[in-house]
Write a protein that holds these residues in place. Structure first.
Motif, mmCIF file in Angstrom:
data_model
loop_
_atom_site.group_PDB
_atom_site.id
_atom_site.type_symbol
_atom_site.label_atom_id
_atom_site.label_comp_id
_atom_site.label_asym_id
_atom_site.label_seq_id
_atom_site.Cartn_x
_atom_site.Cartn_y
_atom_site.Cartn_z
ATOM 1 N N GLU A 268 54.990 30.006 36.893
ATOM 2 C CA GLU A 268 53.577 30.017 37.228
ATOM 3 C C GLU A 268 53.191 31.423 37.671
ATOM 4 O O GLU A 268 53.580 31.885 38.742
ATOM 5 C CB GLU A 268 53.270 28.988 38.311
ATOM 6 N N LEU A 269 52.438 32.101 36.829
ATOM 7 C CA LEU A 269 52.085 33.498 37.050
ATOM 8 C C LEU A 269 50.718 33.615 37.726
ATOM 9 O O LEU A 269 49.728 33.083 37.237
ATOM 10 C CB LEU A 269 52.051 34.232 35.701
ATOM 11 N N ILE A 270 50.699 34.317 38.844
ATOM 12 C CA ILE A 270 49.444 34.710 39.490
ATOM 13 C C ILE A 270 49.125 36.110 38.981
ATOM 14 O O ILE A 270 49.963 37.007 39.062
ATOM 15 C CB ILE A 270 49.568 34.729 41.026
ATOM 16 N N TYR A 271 47.916 36.279 38.460
ATOM 17 C CA TYR A 271 47.606 37.539 37.801
ATOM 18 C C TYR A 271 46.151 37.929 38.048
ATOM 19 O O TYR A 271 45.338 37.130 38.522
ATOM 20 C CB TYR A 271 47.854 37.423 36.290
ATOM 21 N N LEU A 272 45.838 39.173 37.704
ATOM 22 C CA LEU A 272 44.465 39.652 37.727
ATOM 23 C C LEU A 272 43.944 39.711 36.309
ATOM 24 O O LEU A 272 44.496 40.429 35.464
ATOM 25 C CB LEU A 272 44.384 41.057 38.333
ATOM 26 N N GLY A 273 42.901 38.951 36.023
ATOM 27 C CA GLY A 273 42.205 39.087 34.757
ATOM 28 C C GLY A 273 41.272 40.274 34.859
ATOM 29 O O GLY A 273 40.541 40.417 35.843
ATOM 30 N N THR A 373 37.760 29.835 46.337
ATOM 31 C CA THR A 373 38.078 29.684 47.755
ATOM 32 C C THR A 373 38.926 28.461 48.055
ATOM 33 O O THR A 373 39.460 28.331 49.159
ATOM 34 C CB THR A 373 36.788 29.601 48.583
ATOM 35 N N GLY A 374 39.075 27.539 47.084
ATOM 36 C CA GLY A 374 39.879 26.346 47.318
ATOM 37 C C GLY A 374 41.362 26.640 47.412
ATOM 38 O O GLY A 374 42.132 25.781 47.846
ATOM 39 N N SER A 375 41.789 27.823 47.009
ATOM 40 C CA SER A 375 43.186 28.222 47.120
ATOM 41 C C SER A 375 43.339 29.212 48.268
ATOM 42 O O SER A 375 42.893 30.357 48.180
ATOM 43 C CB SER A 375 43.671 28.862 45.818
ATOM 44 N N VAL A 376 43.971 28.758 49.335
ATOM 45 C CA VAL A 376 44.126 29.604 50.517
ATOM 46 C C VAL A 376 44.942 30.851 50.186
ATOM 47 O O VAL A 376 44.588 31.969 50.575
ATOM 48 C CB VAL A 376 44.798 28.816 51.660
ATOM 49 N N TYR A 377 46.045 30.665 49.449
ATOM 50 C CA TYR A 377 46.909 31.803 49.142
ATOM 51 C C TYR A 377 46.174 32.859 48.332
ATOM 52 O O TYR A 377 46.348 34.061 48.541
ATOM 53 C CB TYR A 377 48.146 31.342 48.364
ATOM 54 N N LYS A 378 45.333 32.432 47.406
ATOM 55 C CA LYS A 378 44.629 33.411 46.573
ATOM 56 C C LYS A 378 43.519 34.109 47.359
ATOM 57 O O LYS A 378 43.217 35.279 47.109
ATOM 58 C CB LYS A 378 44.092 32.722 45.314
ATOM 59 N N GLN A 406 32.486 25.764 38.439
ATOM 60 C CA GLN A 406 31.694 26.966 38.216
ATOM 61 C C GLN A 406 32.587 28.199 38.114
ATOM 62 O O GLN A 406 32.342 29.091 37.301
ATOM 63 C CB GLN A 406 30.665 27.129 39.338
ATOM 64 N N TYR A 407 33.622 28.226 38.952
ATOM 65 C CA TYR A 407 34.584 29.331 38.880
ATOM 66 C C TYR A 407 35.237 29.382 37.510
ATOM 67 O O TYR A 407 35.328 30.428 36.861
ATOM 68 C CB TYR A 407 35.640 29.142 39.969
ATOM 69 N N LYS A 408 35.666 28.218 37.041
ATOM 70 C CA LYS A 408 36.294 28.125 35.720
ATOM 71 C C LYS A 408 35.335 28.605 34.645
ATOM 72 O O LYS A 408 35.718 29.363 33.742
ATOM 73 C CB LYS A 408 36.713 26.678 35.467
ATOM 74 N N GLU A 409 34.072 28.199 34.719
ATOM 75 C CA GLU A 409 33.086 28.600 33.725
ATOM 76 C C GLU A 409 32.872 30.111 33.738
ATOM 77 O O GLU A 409 32.749 30.742 32.682
ATOM 78 C CB GLU A 409 31.769 27.869 33.994
ATOM 79 N N GLN A 410 32.844 30.702 34.923
ATOM 80 C CA GLN A 410 32.679 32.147 35.017
ATOM 81 C C GLN A 410 33.829 32.878 34.332
ATOM 82 O O GLN A 410 33.623 33.869 33.628
ATOM 83 C CB GLN A 410 32.588 32.576 36.487
ATOM 84 N N VAL A 411 35.030 32.384 34.544
ATOM 85 C CA VAL A 411 36.203 33.020 33.940
ATOM 86 C C VAL A 411 36.188 32.864 32.425
ATOM 87 O O VAL A 411 36.351 33.839 31.675
ATOM 88 C CB VAL A 411 37.501 32.416 34.522
ATOM 89 N N LEU A 418 36.832 41.357 37.673
ATOM 90 C CA LEU A 418 38.233 41.019 37.916
ATOM 91 C C LEU A 418 38.267 39.605 38.486
ATOM 92 O O LEU A 418 37.344 39.202 39.196
ATOM 93 C CB LEU A 418 38.871 41.984 38.927
ATOM 94 N N TYR A 419 39.315 38.865 38.206
ATOM 95 C CA TYR A 419 39.479 37.563 38.852
ATOM 96 C C TYR A 419 40.961 37.315 39.104
ATOM 97 O O TYR A 419 41.825 37.835 38.397
ATOM 98 C CB TYR A 419 38.879 36.434 38.015
ATOM 99 N N ILE A 420 41.239 36.536 40.135
ATOM 100 C CA ILE A 420 42.610 36.112 40.394
ATOM 101 C C ILE A 420 42.795 34.765 39.725
ATOM 102 O O ILE A 420 42.104 33.790 40.031
ATOM 103 C CB ILE A 420 42.894 35.999 41.902
ATOM 104 N N GLY A 421 43.738 34.717 38.793
ATOM 105 C CA GLY A 421 43.994 33.492 38.059
ATOM 106 C C GLY A 421 45.445 33.087 38.153
ATOM 107 O O GLY A 421 46.289 33.833 38.670
ATOM 108 N N GLU A 422 45.732 31.913 37.664
ATOM 109 C CA GLU A 422 47.098 31.404 37.662
ATOM 110 C C GLU A 422 47.321 30.632 36.376
ATOM 111 O O GLU A 422 46.460 29.869 35.946
ATOM 112 C CB GLU A 422 47.339 30.499 38.866
ATOM 113 N N VAL A 423 48.453 30.826 35.757
ATOM 114 C CA VAL A 423 48.755 30.121 34.529
ATOM 115 C C VAL A 423 50.211 29.685 34.551
ATOM 116 O O VAL A 423 51.085 30.412 35.006
ATOM 117 C CB VAL A 423 48.485 31.003 33.285
ATOM 118 N N LYS A 424 50.448 28.464 34.093
ATOM 119 C CA LYS A 424 51.813 27.987 33.943
ATOM 120 C C LYS A 424 52.242 28.273 32.516
ATOM 121 O O LYS A 424 51.840 27.587 31.582
ATOM 122 C CB LYS A 424 51.912 26.486 34.231
ATOM 123 N N LEU A 425 53.022 29.335 32.337
ATOM 124 C CA LEU A 425 53.524 29.662 31.017
ATOM 125 C C LEU A 425 54.657 28.711 30.651
ATOM 126 O O LEU A 425 55.410 28.266 31.515
ATOM 127 C CB LEU A 425 54.032 31.108 30.974
#
Length: 513
Positions: A268-273, A373-378, A406-411, A418-425
């Motif tokens: 699970e990669l945390i990355y900057l788009g 904001t729903g992810s405290v770590y991010k 709405q966050y998902k739609e913006q991305v 820039l956005y902080i995202g996460e993907v399970k490769l």
């Protein structure tokens, strides 16, 4: 809960873990030493009442077959009842189990079964069983996504031959799937092939003396506690009825002095788009994106923003995969020695009065960073990035989004700088979601050079170094950290050894006081 939102985001060859997964089709968008360690945490009062017996949650209606039910709990328990074709170790090495070998050669994969292995009833494990299990996996919601590249499966002598739409040098990493009898893949409780089998009652598993691997390791009995779903599982743990579970939400690993948690490495990669369509050279050019990467202290992000529940991402392939262990070039620490030269090449000058870079018009260099904001770590990561980049001379405006949809739609519509995202490769490290036409490609810089490097890596893992160097030079996105998975257990449970392949990777040292 945010895990429900994460499940709604399964996209193409990867899962967007933008919020914060349990299966291939379930989604969200430190130092190595922290992975696999134990740490005391807080959980609701209660504690285990297991009287020395390992107690895990079980949903009777769902059974033990993850080919029938897309459930993290079913997948967890299947790791006890069924042996896999392969396992991925906690160190991200590949360990062959019921497959003797898996050979990728161009657009074909040849899987040879291990001889001498049996099911719990004594019948042999055959190539027919492997083929049936692979077919059931491809047709399932739990594992189907990872096998989208497979166009055909067939028996050939005593082997299974798979045809692929495109080569995949790491295909064997996708084969950490349970093996069942060829005529039982549609049953909720097929004949066991793993370390445990079904007890006389519906509330227990007992050791399988015919287990091909790990026979005699771990508890002689494991008690099953009925739960209706994940929420009741977490509640049962807090009440002491269950003493171990795999957490799928950050908030579920929180509460009393009666529990602890064990971390395991995941993909699970945390990355900057980065939106390369921006007019700002810092975002629109490879030089600018490399500068952003070098301003970033990934080690501190892992330790401070994720409380060591992550480890630095120093490339686009998981840092612990053998093919890239000596091939990655991105630093885990901030590397700002060449930053002045990079920023000058972009047309920015440092204003000594403010400590920030300015563009040719004299305007302060500012970037907007979108975070859910729903992810405290991010949220913590966003604030730490603002601090790190601010010290390097780039002003960061954090754009918070409270509504996940709405966050998902913006991305997905490219409404970000820039956005902080996460993907399970997937475990074969397929980066297709980030490339042209991929589910996460919106706004990201695309390159024929990177595409060619990806294709070469698909053909041969020896090309991993070229892929990593090409990616680091172009930096279409900025890898931050790989997030750890978390097993929550009561303090009377010791010796937990989990991996990305399963919570119960090894039972050799597991004990309940």
């Amino acid at each position: 809960m945010h895990s429900v939102l994460r499940r709604a985001l399964a996209l193409a060859a990867g899962v967007l873990l933008l919020a914060g997964c349990a299966a291939d089709s379930a989604p969200d968008g430190s130092d190595a030493s922290s992975s696999g360690g134990m740490a005391t945490i807080q959980v609701p009062a209660g504690g285990s009442t297991s009287d020395g017996v390992l107690c895990i949650g079980y949903t009777e209606a769902d059974g033990f077959n993850p080919y029938l039910v897309n459930s993290s709990l079913v997948a967890q328990n299947a790791g006890l009842v069924f042996e896999n074709l392969v396992e991925i170790t906690p160190e991200m090495d590949l360990e062959y189990r019921l497959a003797q070998s898996i050979v990728s050669a161009g657009n074909q994969v040849i899987i040879t079964p291990r001889s001498g292995c049996t099911f719990a009833d004594g019948s042999p494990v055959t190539a027919e069983d492997l083929l049936a299990s692979l077919q059931a996996a491809q047709a399932s919601a739990m594992y189907g996504g990872r096998f989208a590249n497979v166009t055909g499966m067939r028996l050939q002598n005593d082997t299974v031959v798979l045809d692929l739409a495109a080569p995949d040098s790491l295909f064997a990493y996708l084969c950490d799937i349970p093996v069942m009898k060829s005529g039982e893949t549609g049953l909720s409780a097929p004949t066991a092939s793993g370390r445990y089998t079904y007890g006389d009652g519906a509330d227990q598993l007992v050791a399988n003396p015919r287990a091909p691997f790990g026979a005699g390791e771990g508890p002689a009995e494991i008690r099953l506690w009925p739960v209706s779903g994940y929420d009741e599982l977490v509640s049962s743990f807090s009440q002491g009825s269950v003493n171990l579970y795999d957490a799928i939400s950050d908030s579920d690993a929180a509460g009393s002095m009666t529990s602890q948690q064990s971390f395991y490495r995941t993909n699970e990669l945390i990355y900057l788009g980065v939106n390369s369509t921006s007019e700002k050279p810092l975002l629109a050019t490879a030089t600018g994106r490399v500068a952003l990467s070098r301003m970033t202290d990934r080690r501190k992000l892992a330790q401070e923003s994720f409380y060591s529940r992550a480890y630095p991402a120093t490339g686009i392939v998981n840092s612990f995969y053998p093919c890239v262990r000596d091939a990655q070039v991105i630093s885990a620490d901030a590397d700002t020695a060449e930053l002045p030269a990079l920023m000058a090449a972009l047309g920015y000058t440092l204003d000594p009065m403010t400590g920030y870079y300015a563009d040719a018009s004299g305007a302060r260099l500012e970037v907007q960073l979108l975070v859910y904001t729903g992810s405290v770590y991010k949220r913590y990561a966003a604030n730490l990035l603002r601090q790190q980049w601010g010290e390097a001379g780039v002003y960061v405006q954090i754009v918070e989004q409270d509504n996940f949809d709405q966050y998902k739609e913006q991305v997905l519509s490219g409404q970000f700088e820039l956005y902080i995202g996460e993907v399970k490769l997937y475990n074969n490290m397929d980066i297709t979601p980030f490339l042209t036409g991929g589910a996460l490609s919106m706004g990201l810089a695309q390159s024929e050079e990177l595409l060619a490097a990806r294709d070469a890596f698909r053909l041969d893992t020896a090309a991993a170094g070229t892929l990593e160097q090409t990616f680091a030079d172009l930096m279409p996105l900025v890898p931050l950290v790989w997030q750890n998975g978390t097993v929550v257990c009561s303090r009377d449970v010791t010796g937990v050894s989990a991996s990305v392949s399963g919570v119960f990777y090894s039972l050799a040292n597991l004990a309940v006081a």
